[in-house]
Design a protein around this motif. Sequence first.
Motif, PDB file in Angstrom:
ATOM      1  N   GLU A 128       0.818  -1.212   0.000  1.00 45.12           N
ATOM      2  CA  GLU A 128       0.000   0.000   0.000  1.00 45.12           C
ATOM      3  C   GLU A 128       0.853   1.264   0.000  1.00 45.12           C
ATOM      4  N   ALA A 129       1.941   1.258   0.799  1.00 47.06           N
ATOM      5  CA  ALA A 129       2.786   2.446   0.926  1.00 47.06           C
ATOM      6  C   ALA A 129       3.728   2.612  -0.247  1.00 47.06           C
ATOM      7  N   GLY A 130       4.162   1.494  -0.838  1.00 46.20           N
ATOM      8  CA  GLY A 130       5.097   1.559  -1.951  1.00 46.20           C
ATOM      9  C   GLY A 130       6.523   1.808  -1.481  1.00 46.20           C
ATOM     10  N   VAL A 131       7.429   1.828  -2.434  1.00 43.58           N
ATOM     11  CA  VAL A 131       8.845   2.062  -2.188  1.00 43.58           C
ATOM     12  C   VAL A 131       9.300   3.189  -3.107  1.00 43.58           C
ATOM     13  N   PRO A 132      10.005   4.185  -2.592  1.00 42.34           N
ATOM     14  CA  PRO A 132      10.444   5.295  -3.458  1.00 42.34           C
ATOM     15  C   PRO A 132      11.228   4.821  -4.672  1.00 42.34           C
ATOM     16  N   ASP A 133      11.101   5.573  -5.749  1.00 37.92           N
ATOM     17  CA  ASP A 133      11.785   5.199  -6.988  1.00 37.92           C
ATOM     18  C   ASP A 133      13.296   5.155  -6.832  1.00 37.92           C
ATOM     19  N   ASP A 134      13.824   5.976  -5.917  1.00 39.88           N
ATOM     20  CA  ASP A 134      15.280   6.026  -5.754  1.00 39.88           C
ATOM     21  C   ASP A 134      15.781   5.069  -4.674  1.00 39.88           C
ATOM     22  N   ALA A 135      14.911   4.209  -4.178  1.00 37.35           N
ATOM     23  CA  ALA A 135      15.330   3.251  -3.149  1.00 37.35           C
ATOM     24  C   ALA A 135      16.358   2.286  -3.714  1.00 37.35           C
ATOM     25  N   LEU A 136      17.294   1.882  -2.867  1.00 39.56           N
ATOM     26  CA  LEU A 136      18.304   0.892  -3.240  1.00 39.56           C
ATOM     27  C   LEU A 136      17.830  -0.467  -2.749  1.00 39.56           C
ATOM     28  N   ILE A 137      17.745  -1.436  -3.667  1.00 42.42           N
ATOM     29  CA  ILE A 137      17.170  -2.740  -3.354  1.00 42.42           C
ATOM     30  C   ILE A 137      18.220  -3.827  -3.537  1.00 42.42           C
ATOM     31  N   ALA A 138      18.330  -4.695  -2.553  1.00 47.39           N
ATOM     32  CA  ALA A 138      19.260  -5.835  -2.626  1.00 47.39           C
ATOM     33  C   ALA A 138      18.568  -7.055  -2.041  1.00 47.39           C
ATOM     34  N   GLY A 139      19.246  -8.182  -2.128  1.00 49.18           N
ATOM     35  CA  GLY A 139      18.694  -9.414  -1.593  1.00 49.18           C
ATOM     36  C   GLY A 139      18.212 -10.328  -2.689  1.00 49.18           C
ATOM     37  N   ALA A 140      17.333 -11.252  -2.323  1.00 48.27           N
ATOM     38  CA  ALA A 140      16.849 -12.252  -3.269  1.00 48.27           C
ATOM     39  C   ALA A 140      16.121 -11.596  -4.431  1.00 48.27           C
ATOM     40  N   ALA A 141      16.317 -12.130  -5.621  1.00 53.49           N
ATOM     41  CA  ALA A 141      15.702 -11.558  -6.813  1.00 53.49           C
ATOM     42  C   ALA A 141      14.206 -11.801  -6.862  1.00 53.49           C
ATOM     43  N   VAL A 142      13.750 -12.890  -6.233  1.00 54.07           N
ATOM     44  CA  VAL A 142      12.337 -13.219  -6.274  1.00 54.07           C
ATOM     45  C   VAL A 142      11.563 -12.273  -5.368  1.00 54.07           C
ATOM     46  N   VAL A 143      10.422 -11.801  -5.826  1.00 56.85           N
ATOM     47  CA  VAL A 143       9.624 -10.839  -5.080  1.00 56.85           C
ATOM     48  C   VAL A 143       8.751 -11.561  -4.053  1.00 56.85           C
ATOM     49  N   ALA A 144       8.702 -11.011  -2.865  1.00 60.67           N
ATOM     50  CA  ALA A 144       7.912 -11.626  -1.805  1.00 60.67           C
ATOM     51  C   ALA A 144       6.434 -11.624  -2.154  1.00 60.67           C
ATOM     52  N   ARG A 145       5.743 -12.679  -1.758  1.00 66.43           N
ATOM     53  CA  ARG A 145       4.293 -12.726  -1.942  1.00 66.43           C
ATOM     54  C   ARG A 145       3.656 -11.561  -1.199  1.00 66.43           C
ATOM     55  N   GLY A 146       2.748 -10.893  -1.844  1.00 66.60           N
ATOM     56  CA  GLY A 146       2.038  -9.801  -1.199  1.00 66.60           C
ATOM     57  C   GLY A 146       2.703  -8.454  -1.348  1.00 66.60           C
ATOM     58  N   ALA A 147       3.953  -8.427  -1.842  1.00 62.05           N
ATOM     59  CA  ALA A 147       4.631  -7.142  -2.007  1.00 62.05           C
ATOM     60  C   ALA A 147       4.059  -6.348  -3.172  1.00 62.05           C
ATOM     61  N   GLY A 148       3.518  -7.086  -4.145  1.00 64.50           N
ATOM     62  CA  GLY A 148       2.851  -6.434  -5.267  1.00 64.50           C
ATOM     63  C   GLY A 148       3.739  -5.467  -6.016  1.00 64.50           C
ATOM     64  N   ALA A 149       3.135  -4.356  -6.447  1.00 63.62           N
ATOM     65  CA  ALA A 149       3.837  -3.381  -7.280  1.00 63.62           C
ATOM     66  C   ALA A 149       4.947  -2.665  -6.532  1.00 63.62           C
TER      67      ALA A 149
END
Length: 502
Positions: A187-208
């Motif tokens: 619902e809150a989302g993640v900023p476009d400039d956020a730095l993302i690391a970790g597993a490539a697979v997206v968590a269930r429920g994380a959605g867009a």
Amino acid sequence: MTHHHDGPTLNGLGSTVNVVDWESGMPNSRATRRDPRMPLISESKGFTSWMADGWGEASRELKVEPGAAQAAADHRARLSAELPGATLVVTAGRSQLRANDTYFEFRADSDFLWAVGHGVEDAVLVMRPVSGGHDATLYITPPARPGSRGFYADANHGELWVGPIAGVEEVSAGLGLTVRPITELAEAGVPDDALIAGAAVVARGAGAALEGRARSARLATVLSELRQIKDAWEIAQLRGANLATIDGFAEVRREIPRAISGGGERWLQGTFDRHARTAGQAPGYATIVGSGGNAPILHWTRTDGDIHPDELLLLDMGVEMRSGYTADVTRTLPASGTFTDAQRMVHDLVEKSHRAGLAAVQPGKLWADFHAACMEVLADGLNDWGMLPVSVDEALSADGQHHRRYIVCGVGHHLGLDVHDCDSSRYETYLGGTVQTGMALTVEPGLYFHSWDETVPPELRGIGVRIEDDLVVTETGHEVISDALPIDAAGIEAWMREVQGQ
């Protein structure tokens, strides 16, 4: 373990899918129910109504290793200091589908383990910048508990199938973190400039919030380089992993006579893997048991060969602790308990190389120094045996490397949450960098004479020897934390006699 259930199969995304026959394109027998004696129970009103109530409380406490939560908090503080002002996201990943409704065992991404302290499936750590640092929130996929359809219909996440699972409150209590349902992240989302690391697979429920978002090479590098320096808690975990691994070597040694008489390499692999699962969490990597002509094969994980008493056994094994930290130790044993002259000659040269490599591990020295020290000894020895087509100097030159025919792998690497740890580090901080206090690494020279290599003297063909120890770099030098296992031929023979006599 095969799950048999009457509900529809759930795919790796957690959504319901029908099992389809590949020829007709229609749902197959498991999803098609026409006989009233075998109904699809998830659509039976009586069943769904009766399943909704009557469930008491269950124990769902999150079992966190002592000290892990505080260590992770310290790790997050280091990460925050490296990237002030940036929104940081680290994902745990999820178990992957093996076939139909069976899944591989879940193991969280190592960066996530380092920053959180425990593997939580389908979880996402978000560190948002605030004055003076970051606020950390862990978003988790709530377990499918009584009252939800997934409780009985989801064979991978439903508590009826897999047992009680820690939820928001229990995870928060165990890790000392703010924990929220992952739907709030969606619902809150993640900023476009956020730095993302970790597993490539997206968590269930994380959605867009995360779907289609690119991973940040910058964050991966920062995490990898921070993980190069181990704190006291991490070093204690590595010590524990080594002690458990050394016990595992003794267990394997006791089973060599049984493996010779029947069972072969697989019997020894199973012996160590059972020990690893009991003493820790699991093997830290695919256990290597190479006998005779299989010993020179670097990644011999098939372990399907026989064992003969006159051959060498190369054992590359490590216990991963429940914290995720692993050992990585190799010894080469004579299956009979006694080296032949040819086997001992090769082992002695590898031991000499190993000792030279160990001596070169000092804080402030170049990482390449222990590599060069190992290789110089091996090249000299191969030259003395008449196995180099050029001089030692030419072989050691960048354009030569003839000796590497018999050791194509490296002779050491970082060690920690991954057996080959910190691999996203920059060249100048790893292979081109210096050894620093607090690093944990391996030294592992070897010689690998393949049975079909006609450049090798016949008496040496099929001999593979590697000696690998785990080290922690101290302020004045280093400590070998796997040194309870001898590295010299005479010491190995004595150790084998001692263990077998117990």
